[in-house]
Each structure stands twice: as C-alpha cells, then as structure tokens.
Design a protein around this motif. Sequence first.
Motif, mmCIF file in Angstrom:
data_model
loop_
_atom_site.group_PDB
_atom_site.id
_atom_site.type_symbol
_atom_site.label_atom_id
_atom_site.label_comp_id
_atom_site.label_asym_id
_atom_site.label_seq_id
_atom_site.Cartn_x
_atom_site.Cartn_y
_atom_site.Cartn_z
ATOM 1 N N UNK A 185 0.795 -1.224 -0.045
ATOM 2 C CA UNK A 185 -0.013 0.201 -0.021
ATOM 3 C C UNK A 185 0.744 1.306 -0.098
ATOM 4 N N UNK A 186 0.651 2.360 -0.815
ATOM 5 C CA UNK A 186 -0.660 2.390 -1.695
ATOM 6 C C UNK A 186 -0.271 1.397 -2.986
ATOM 7 N N UNK A 187 0.890 1.546 -3.518
ATOM 8 C CA UNK A 187 1.079 0.462 -4.674
ATOM 9 C C UNK A 187 2.718 0.551 -4.703
ATOM 10 N N UNK A 188 3.416 -0.280 -5.516
ATOM 11 C CA UNK A 188 4.778 -0.093 -5.799
ATOM 12 C C UNK A 188 5.105 -0.069 -7.180
ATOM 13 N N UNK A 189 6.365 0.736 -7.354
ATOM 14 C CA UNK A 189 6.661 0.661 -8.945
ATOM 15 C C UNK A 189 7.857 -0.072 -9.315
ATOM 16 N N UNK A 190 7.761 -0.670 -10.375
ATOM 17 C CA UNK A 190 9.237 -1.135 -11.191
ATOM 18 C C UNK A 190 9.129 -0.920 -12.444
ATOM 19 N N UNK A 191 10.446 -0.901 -13.120
ATOM 20 C CA UNK A 191 10.777 -0.408 -14.337
ATOM 21 C C UNK A 191 12.273 -1.177 -14.555
ATOM 22 N N UNK A 192 12.628 -1.202 -15.857
ATOM 23 C CA UNK A 192 14.066 -1.673 -16.147
ATOM 24 C C UNK A 192 14.544 -0.907 -17.236
ATOM 25 N N UNK A 193 15.738 -0.632 -16.843
ATOM 26 C CA UNK A 193 16.859 0.013 -18.044
ATOM 27 C C UNK A 193 17.079 -0.741 -19.286
ATOM 28 N N UNK A 194 17.669 -0.095 -19.984
ATOM 29 C CA UNK A 194 17.972 -0.899 -21.312
ATOM 30 C C UNK A 194 18.810 -2.248 -21.114
ATOM 31 N N UNK A 195 19.856 -2.029 -20.006
ATOM 32 C CA UNK A 195 20.836 -3.021 -19.768
ATOM 33 C C UNK A 195 20.237 -4.158 -18.861
ATOM 34 N N UNK A 196 18.956 -4.008 -18.675
ATOM 35 C CA UNK A 196 18.304 -5.202 -17.715
ATOM 36 C C UNK A 196 18.287 -4.793 -16.363
ATOM 37 N N UNK A 197 18.907 -3.854 -15.939
ATOM 38 C CA UNK A 197 19.015 -3.394 -14.360
ATOM 39 C C UNK A 197 17.518 -2.909 -14.083
ATOM 40 N N UNK A 198 16.865 -3.623 -12.820
ATOM 41 C CA UNK A 198 15.648 -3.493 -12.955
ATOM 42 C C UNK A 198 15.621 -2.401 -11.393
ATOM 43 N N UNK A 199 14.936 -1.395 -11.557
ATOM 44 C CA UNK A 199 14.736 -0.378 -10.316
ATOM 45 C C UNK A 199 13.181 -0.610 -10.001
ATOM 46 N N UNK A 200 13.198 -0.744 -8.356
ATOM 47 C CA UNK A 200 11.973 -0.981 -7.667
ATOM 48 C C UNK A 200 11.580 0.148 -6.648
ATOM 49 N N UNK A 201 10.624 0.661 -6.370
ATOM 50 C CA UNK A 201 10.312 1.750 -5.629
ATOM 51 C C UNK A 201 9.130 1.317 -4.513
ATOM 52 N N UNK A 202 9.322 1.520 -3.263
ATOM 53 C CA UNK A 202 8.240 1.214 -2.361
ATOM 54 C C UNK A 202 8.280 2.425 -1.560
#
Length: 127
Positions: free
Chosen positions: A39-56
């Motif tokens: 809660x409320x939600x979390x975010x994820x995304x990847x850069x071109x090189x495949x590194x994942x970014x996560x936000x809580x």
Amino acid sequence: MLPKPHRASIVFYVSDITRTEAFYTDVLGIELVRQEGAEPFWLSGSLDQGLEMVFFEMEGKRGNTPALIFDLLDGGIDDIVAALAEKGVTIVTPVAEAPGGWSADFLDPDGFGLGLWQSGEKPRTLT
C-alpha cells in the motif's frame, strides 16, 4: 553449496510514491509500472541493460537506500540467511514476508545494505 543469486535489482524506499513516479517517468523518461501488493502501490521499471529499479513508499528510513537486492531464482532464502549469519554477516532484517514472496536484509563489510528476495512460490529451504 548454497545457490547464487540470479539477478539484482536496485530498491529505493521513498517518502512519496506518486512524486517518485512523476519524477522518474516525466523528468527522466524511465517507464515505471504500478504494481500491487503493497500500500498504496509499488513501482518497477527496467533500464535497457536489464537492471531493474523498484520503488516502495515507506515511513522513516529502513536502512540505507538505494539497496541492492539479489533475486534467488530457486528459493532457499532461510538457508542462505542462516549461512550468512554463521559467517558473521550482520543481518539487518531477518526473513520476512514481502510483496510476492520473502525478503531479508544484511550488511556488507563496509556497512552497505544488501538484500535477498525470492518468490513465494519457491521453497524457503533447500535442505
């Protein structure tokens, strides 16, 4: 022998998830996807090189962030955390439920925060 991590993600614990979403998408142009499970939600995304970014979104500070989180493809988080503790590694957060699975946090020798995450579908022990 314990399984080695499969991949790594950089995890940020932020004070305002909506503000963070706007900054990374509108200012930096990184596509983030809203995820459910926190809660409320979390975010994820990847850069071109495949590194994942996560936000809580979290109140206060939970260790130093960003943190490097290792994904355990085959599970075994309980075994790995026990082995780390036996080797004298400082465990910051023992194995606990996390969105979609289980996680634990520990420190490297210089005090940098590292973590482990595994899917809830994988076994917590391999022995």
